[in-house]
Design an enzyme around this catalytic site. Structure first.
Site: not given
Length: 610
Positions: A2, A27, A74, A98-99, A483, A487, A490, A506, A605
């Protein structure tokens, strides 16, 4: 992966590293560690948990040190633990990373066959073994030696490296994972994010993919991917610390939308073999007998994750040729559901702590039904209560409105589907290869789609006045419309509803007039002609149409008031790509209306209570 921080200079490196890691806490991470040069040699301190837990294992006062590297992890390969925490050491070489190494299995087998002993479950330790071998062969580790080693790596990396016999040097490398160099006065830094070092310097060198180099207190050396000396002009960064956390974007949501090409790559990394025609899942997936005998799939989820299940359900049913149900987790346990011996439950949750989803999973477990979790958070409650976990590798998502978590859920669900279809014989190797090749084209296509941001901003400005909107789609485009509407409501507080386009006559068509914008998805689809008929019905009633379509579809562009053209990478994976303009449209509408994009009213969240 991370966060990465590295330092060399006259200061106390431990203080710099801990401060930098704290600035990357937003993060998300599950363990942390530092490696520092001291007068007595290299010392490493690692701890599962938070940075405060790491501080608890550091000597007080900290050893004198002017060079070191630090990391917040992470988990990807290997569960959160002190053993799997970075930094990793082999011989004199210490690495943070990282990766993901995509060819980690082959490299680890090769190293073990030659006598290397691994202490962790991580792919990162492979770097330490390879780099220590290069150091022993050359007598030292320099950027060219690092570059030669990295030629064997398939995948992505941001690397920080220190060597016990090179006490004032921090080596680094970047490919597909962010890494920068910070320039100070008699001191230099590396970091995976500007936020980590902004309080020490505002002069940053942004590295290119393929760059390898080394910093000392007074010098910076960079080689490009061809091994040639490279000049990377520094950039003066004027961001405040919060803006630095956002990567220079005005909102976390926009940053996370732009994170999606990387997030898609990370979710697929190490899991797909497009050339071999195979999906590689971590651990044992339920058992072949259970997969072969499955007679029904039941998706359990809430909110955006429910929409991900709906999108996936179309392809699951088409491919596996068994019934698929998508259930609101909040309703599932209250209606005395019927679960069969040959059912498989797939539970989807970004946080893994959604109370309704956890309760629904408990119903499935009590019925003896195997549970597959699609989740973004390692060792979450959902992960622990499932028979198999597919981590999405989206990385932390700060904005309340989910973007990259949704997209990586769709990618993960497709990987599980392809794996199941191959076991059941619904797909042969050639079919798997074709599907995975389509998926492998997604990250680049997602990056190109993000370039529509300015066009979408101009279109969104025309409709920001609306208090109501309709979203329409047919087939798999209908759950995408759901979706998109979610969005919009929200973050902009516009009342938005989604319907299957065939349901227009209809009832919903009664709402259509000049003040009711209608967003229609009419992309590559066998029902394109029917959707064009729906567009004509809306235009005949003075409705204003925004169309999400293919480039060069003149018929759609002429029939729409506004058109957003998105390329096709393959009909099975296009829904993942089409999500991006829906997110950008909602975001730009919200910005025009001046709402709190990242923290919309009344929302949280992670919904951890009923």
């Amino acid at each position: 992966m991370c966060g990465i921080v590295g330092y060399t200079g006259p200061g106390q490196s431990t203080d710099v590293l801990i401060d930098g890691l704290r600035r990357l806490e937003y993060r998300g991470y599950d363990s942390a560690g530092v490696a520092i040069h001291t007068p007595d040699g290299l010392e490493i301190f690692r701890k599962k948990g938070r940075i405060k837990d790491l501080i608890g294992v550091l000597p007080n006062p900290a050893p004198e040190s002017s060079c070191g590297i630090g990391h917040t992890r992470w988990a990807t390969h290997g569960r959160p633990s002190e053993t799997n925490a970075h930094p990793h050491r082999v011989g004199q070489v210490v690495v943070v990373h990282n990766g993901i190494i995509e060819n980690h299995v082959a490299l680890r087998q090769e190293l073990e066959a030659s006598g290397s002993e691994f202490q962790s479950e991580t792919d990162t330790e492979i770097f330490a073994h390879l780099l220590e071998g290069a150091r022993q062969a050359a007598g030292e580790l320099n950027p060219e030696a690092v570059r030669q080693v990295l030629g064997r790596i398939e995948g992505s990396y941001g690397l920080g490296i220190i060597v016990e016999s090179q006490p004032d040097q921090v080596l680094f490398a970047r490919k597909g994972s962010p890494l920068i160099v910070g320039l100070g006065s008699g001191e230099n830094f590396i970091a995976s994010d500007i936020a980590a070092i902004l309080s020490y310097t505002r002069e940053m060198v942004l590295l290119n993919d393929g760059d390898v180099g080394v910093i000392t207190p007074g010098t910076v050396t960079i080689l490009d991917e061809d091994g040639k000396a490279a000049e990377r002009p520094p950039r003066q960064v004027s961001w405040d610390p919060l803006m630095a956390e956002k990567g220079g974007f005005p909102h976390f949501m926009l940053k996370e939308i732009h994170d999606q090409p990387r997030a898609i790559s990370d979710t697929m990394a190490g899991r797909i073999g497009p050339d071999e025609g195979r999906v590689y899942l971590e651990g044992e997936f339920l058992g072949q007998d259970k997969v072969k005998s499955a007679s029904r799939i039941v998706f359990l989820a809430c909110g955006t994750s429910y929409n991900a299940g709906l999108v996936a359900s179309y392809e699951y049913e088409r491919t596996l040729r068994i019934p698929v149900r998508v259930e609101y987790a909040s309703e599932f346990r209250y209606r005395d559901p019927v679960l069969g011996d040959n059912d498989i439950v797939i539970a989807i949750s970004q946080s893994g702590e959604t109370a309704d989803t956890l309760a629904a999973v408990e119903v499935a477990r009590e019925a003896g039904v195997p549970v597959v979790a699609i989740c973004n958070v390692v060792d979450s409650s959902l992960a622990r209560n499932s028979d198999f976990v597919m981590y999405t590798h989206a990385g932390p998502e700060i904005s309340v409105a989910s973007t990259k978590a949704f997209v990586t859920q769709l990618v993960s669900l497709q990987l599980v589907l392809v794996h199941m279809a191959q076991i059941r014989g619904n797909l042969d190797t050639a079919g798997v290869r074709e599907w995975l090749q389509e998926l492998s084209r997604l990250p680049a296509a997602a990056a190109r789609t993000l370039k529509l941001r300015e066009d979408i901003r101009r279109i969104a400005k025309k409709y920001a006045y609306a208090e109501n909107m309709l979203y329409l789609g047919r087939d798999v485009h209908f759950p995408l419309a759901l979706e998109g509407a979610l969005k919009l409501k929200e973050i902009s507080y516009i009342h938005a509803e989604a319907y299957p386009a065939g349901e227009m006559k209809h009832g919903p068509i009664a709402l259509v007039d000049k003040d009711m914008p209608v967003f229609i998805i009419v992309h590559d689809s066998s029902v394109r002609g029917k959707v064009l008929s729906n567009m004509a019905e809306i235009r005949a009633r003075d409705g204003r149409v925004i169309a999400l379509t293919l480039p060069g579809d003149d018929e759609v562009e002429e029939a729409a008031d506004s058109a957003i053209a998105v390329e096709s990478v393959g009909p099975r994976v296009d829904p993942i790509l089409l999500t991006i303009p829906l997110q950008l449209f909602a975001y730009q509408i919200a910005v025009h209306r001046g709402t709190d994009v990242d923290q919309p009213r009344n929302l949280a969240k992670s919904v951890t209570v009923e």
